[in-house]
Design a protein around this motif. Structure first.
Motif, PDB file in Angstrom:
ATOM      1  N   SER A  43       0.853  -1.172   0.000  1.00 31.42           N
ATOM      2  CA  SER A  43       0.000   0.000   0.000  1.00 31.42           C
ATOM      3  C   SER A  43       0.901   1.237   0.000  1.00 31.42           C
ATOM      4  CB  SER A  43      -0.884  -0.048   1.250  1.00 31.42           C
ATOM      5  OG  SER A  43      -1.662   1.114   1.322  1.00 31.42           O
ATOM      6  N   LEU A  44       0.795   2.044  -1.034  1.00 33.46           N
ATOM      7  CA  LEU A  44       1.632   3.238  -1.130  1.00 33.46           C
ATOM      8  C   LEU A  44       0.775   4.474  -0.860  1.00 33.46           C
ATOM      9  CD1 LEU A  44       3.316   2.384  -4.582  1.00 33.46           C
ATOM     10  CD2 LEU A  44       4.082   1.684  -2.303  1.00 33.46           C
ATOM     11  N   ASP A  45       1.364   5.445  -0.170  1.00 33.54           N
ATOM     12  CA  ASP A  45       0.637   6.678   0.116  1.00 33.54           C
ATOM     13  C   ASP A  45       1.693   7.763   0.332  1.00 33.54           C
ATOM     14  OD1 ASP A  45      -1.031   8.697   0.876  1.00 33.54           O
ATOM     15  OD2 ASP A  45      -2.048   7.573   2.470  1.00 33.54           O
ATOM     16  N   THR A  46       1.856   8.614  -0.678  1.00 38.61           N
ATOM     17  CA  THR A  46       2.949   9.569  -0.573  1.00 38.61           C
ATOM     18  C   THR A  46       2.578  10.894  -1.225  1.00 38.61           C
ATOM     19  OG1 THR A  46       5.266   9.936  -1.182  1.00 38.61           O
ATOM     20  CG2 THR A  46       4.001   8.629  -2.691  1.00 38.61           C
ATOM     21  N   HIS A  47       3.065  11.991  -0.639  1.00 43.47           N
ATOM     22  CA  HIS A  47       2.864  13.290  -1.255  1.00 43.47           C
ATOM     23  C   HIS A  47       4.041  13.564  -2.186  1.00 43.47           C
ATOM     24  CE1 HIS A  47       2.900  17.680  -1.752  1.00 43.47           C
ATOM     25  NE2 HIS A  47       1.591  17.518  -1.777  1.00 43.47           N
ATOM     26  N   MET A  48       3.740  13.993  -3.435  1.00 45.29           N
ATOM     27  CA  MET A  48       4.810  14.243  -4.399  1.00 45.29           C
ATOM     28  C   MET A  48       4.768  15.706  -4.823  1.00 45.29           C
ATOM     29  SD  MET A  48       4.446  10.708  -6.645  1.00 45.29           S
ATOM     30  CE  MET A  48       5.970  10.920  -7.575  1.00 45.29           C
ATOM     31  N   THR A  49       5.922  16.369  -4.761  1.00 46.75           N
ATOM     32  CA  THR A  49       5.960  17.771  -5.181  1.00 46.75           C
ATOM     33  C   THR A  49       5.975  17.868  -6.701  1.00 46.75           C
ATOM     34  OG1 THR A  49       8.344  17.691  -4.933  1.00 46.75           O
ATOM     35  CG2 THR A  49       7.097  18.645  -3.111  1.00 46.75           C
ATOM     36  N   ASP A  50       6.325  16.764  -7.366  1.00 50.36           N
ATOM     37  CA  ASP A  50       6.250  16.709  -8.823  1.00 50.36           C
ATOM     38  C   ASP A  50       5.724  15.310  -9.178  1.00 50.36           C
ATOM     39  OD1 ASP A  50       6.548  16.617 -11.545  1.00 50.36           O
ATOM     40  OD2 ASP A  50       8.653  17.291 -11.557  1.00 50.36           O
ATOM     41  N   LEU A  51       4.543  15.282  -9.760  1.00 52.16           N
ATOM     42  CA  LEU A  51       3.905  13.993 -10.059  1.00 52.16           C
ATOM     43  C   LEU A  51       4.479  13.395 -11.349  1.00 52.16           C
ATOM     44  CD1 LEU A  51       0.311  15.076  -9.040  1.00 52.16           C
ATOM     45  CD2 LEU A  51       1.616  13.232  -7.951  1.00 52.16           C
ATOM     46  N   SER A  52       5.803  13.206 -11.329  1.00 49.65           N
ATOM     47  CA  SER A  52       6.427  12.512 -12.452  1.00 49.65           C
ATOM     48  C   SER A  52       7.235  11.355 -11.876  1.00 49.65           C
ATOM     49  CB  SER A  52       7.314  13.458 -13.255  1.00 49.65           C
ATOM     50  OG  SER A  52       8.326  13.972 -12.426  1.00 49.65           O
TER      51      SER A  52
END
Ligand SMILES: [Ca+2]
Ligand SMILES: [Ca+2]
Ligand SMILES: [Ca+2]
Length: 480
Positions: free
Chosen positions: A283-292
């Motif tokens: 299960s992944l759950d992460t905030h990304m500053t750049d969705l690449s």
């Protein structure tokens, strides 16, 4: 004699029923024969507007030759401005459909403008644009798509329209009437756009980049199910949801499935990964500053997600691959014109025999070198990735896409020559060259459901007449 007449009568009734059913299926397919009442390209319904109202449309749609990049769909940017006698009109619904499928929808902003981008399936011949005030459709416009590059229209209502006064019940107050609000009790959301509308997109990769592959497009095959964008009232993307399922890996190399969302936007990414039994794996759950560089299956590679099976050899028992159910929620709702359409920049990161990501394999049309040359078209003029907007079986090892889909070659050569044909090549397989996973309706059934089944109708009609004739001859013989 009476019986004979009855039989002939019955024959004609049956023929009529078959004809009507066929017309209905054509209409559902949406695309060739659907015309608005009146038969013209634009039908205005001014009954709900003030008396004497006229609706006129200034069309600046762009047409042209598109650069061919082996795509079965293409993005179409759209700008529609709505104005009335008082000036620009906000809060008017702009809706674009193919048959009954919604391609994009949103309200005009304070400049009277609605802008978006939607993905058009290339074989569709026409789409419909509707202008809706409150619950009332005031204009229905048929747009031919053959050379369509962009939609730019200004729609003018000659009288003074109070769109707010016309608005029907709007429980959440987001400006979208309940009748057109997919989330009638959530003011942050208003519409769901599924791309492609079939709910199934199949992507096949070749993994030898930068060397040309063997064109079986089975080195990595993934199904993208129900890729849905949740839009707000203005038609901006609040959230993307999709389920990926690994289908095949006819490759020696290991790889990872990855995703770039264009625009370098920030947001939250989650992925629920389940194995073939539906048991949670990760299960992944992460905030990304750049969705690449999003890794759909996290650290898992193509051997992990398919239990080291291939699913690419004839007679090989099918092994279920892992699924990843993802959600991307943007920190700020994103413009469809920035992120483009599903599957976005979905790519393969090839690990070769190590665990280090070594090369990336992208769709053509996205990356050019300094000389403007497409980096993802090989020396033979072929791509490394292809996307099909519906259920599609991939070629087996030792075969290739040209043998498995006999019209594929005519499709791409005709597009390169600027006279596109065979846009539905992926619907005419030669199963003997395929790993058959999807049970796709037989050719006759598919044909019957398709627009353009006139020859089938003729065939069916003639068969029916023949049966009627045989019966009447038989009756005559019996009555003697
Ligand atoms: Ca609403
Ligand atoms: Ca809503
Ligand atoms: Ca291959």
């Amino acid at each position: 004699m009476k019986t004979k007449k009855k039989i002939i009568h019955l024959g004609f009734v049956l023929l009529t029923i078959v004809f009507l059913i066929s017309c209905k299926s054509k209409k559902d397919d949406g695309l060739l024969f659907f015309l608005p009442p009146g038969g013209g390209d634009i039908t205005n319904e001014t009954a709900s507007l003030p008396p004497e109202s006229e609706v006129t449309t200034e069309t600046g749609d762009e047409e042209g030759d598109l650069e061919f990049a082996y795509q079965t769909t293409r993005p179409i940017p759209v700008t529609v401005i709505v104005q009335d006698a008082d000036g620009v009109q906000s809060g008017v619904t702009v809706l674009i459909k193919a048959g009954t499928e919604t391609l994009t929808q949103g309200l005009t902003n304070s400049f009277g403008s609605f802008t978006s981008t939607f993905n058009l399936i290339d074989r569709y011949e026409s789409i419909t644009l509707q202008i809706i005030i409150g619950d009332n459709v005031v204009s229905t416009q048929i747009i031919q798509t053959a050379n369509l590059v962009a939609i730019n229209r200004t729609i003018t209502i000659s009288t003074s329209v109070d769109s707010v006064a016309q608005a029907a019940v709007d429980t959440d107050g987001d400006g979208v009437p309940d009748s057109q609000d997919a989330y009638p009790e959530d003011a942050a959301l208003a519409q769901i756009i599924t791309t492609p509308s079939s709910g199934t997109l199949i992507v096949g990769f070749e993994d030898l980049y930068p060397s040309p592959g063997d064109a079986d497009f089975n080195d990595y095959v993934v199904m993208v199910k129900n890729n849905a964008e949740d839009l707000n009232a203005q038609g901006q993307v609040v959230r993307i949801r999709a389920t990926y399922k690994h289908l095949a890996a006819g490759a020696g190399y290991k790889s990872r499935l990855k995703l770039n969302i264009p625009g370098h936007l920030s947001g939250q990414f989650t992925s629920q990964i389940t194995d073939k039994d539906g048991t949670a794996v990760a299960s992944l759950d992460t905030h990304m500053t750049d969705l690449s560089g999003i890794s759909i299956y996290g650290d898992l590679n193509s051997k992990d997600t398919l239990d080291s099976a291939w699913n690419t050899r004839q007679g090989q028992t099918y092994v279920e691959g892992m699924q990843a159910q993802i959600e991307i929620t943007f920190d700020t709702p994103a413009s469809p014109q920035v992120i483009g359409a599903a599957p976005y920049d979905l790519y393969l990161s090839v690990l070769k025999y190590t665990d280090t990501e070594q090369v990336q394999v992208h769709f053509p049309g996205l990356y050019k070198d300094a000389n403007g040359v497409d980096q993802y078209i090989d020396s033979k003029g072929f791509p490394w990735a292809i996307a099909i907007p519906e259920q599609w079986n991939w070629p087996v090892d030792g075969s290739n896409i040209k043998a498995a889909y006999p019209n594929f070659e005519a499709w791409y050569t005709s597009h390169m020559a600027g006279t596109p044909t065979n846009k539905d090549w992926y619907k005419q397989p030669d199963d003997s060259h395929l790993y058959v996973y999807f049970t796709i309706p037989s050719a006759i059934a598919a044909f019957f459901g398709q627009a353009g089944s006139v020859s089938f109708l003729l065939f069916f009609g003639l068969m029916l007449l023949a049966v009627v004739a045989l019966f009447s001859i038989r009756l005559k013989t019996v009555s003697r």
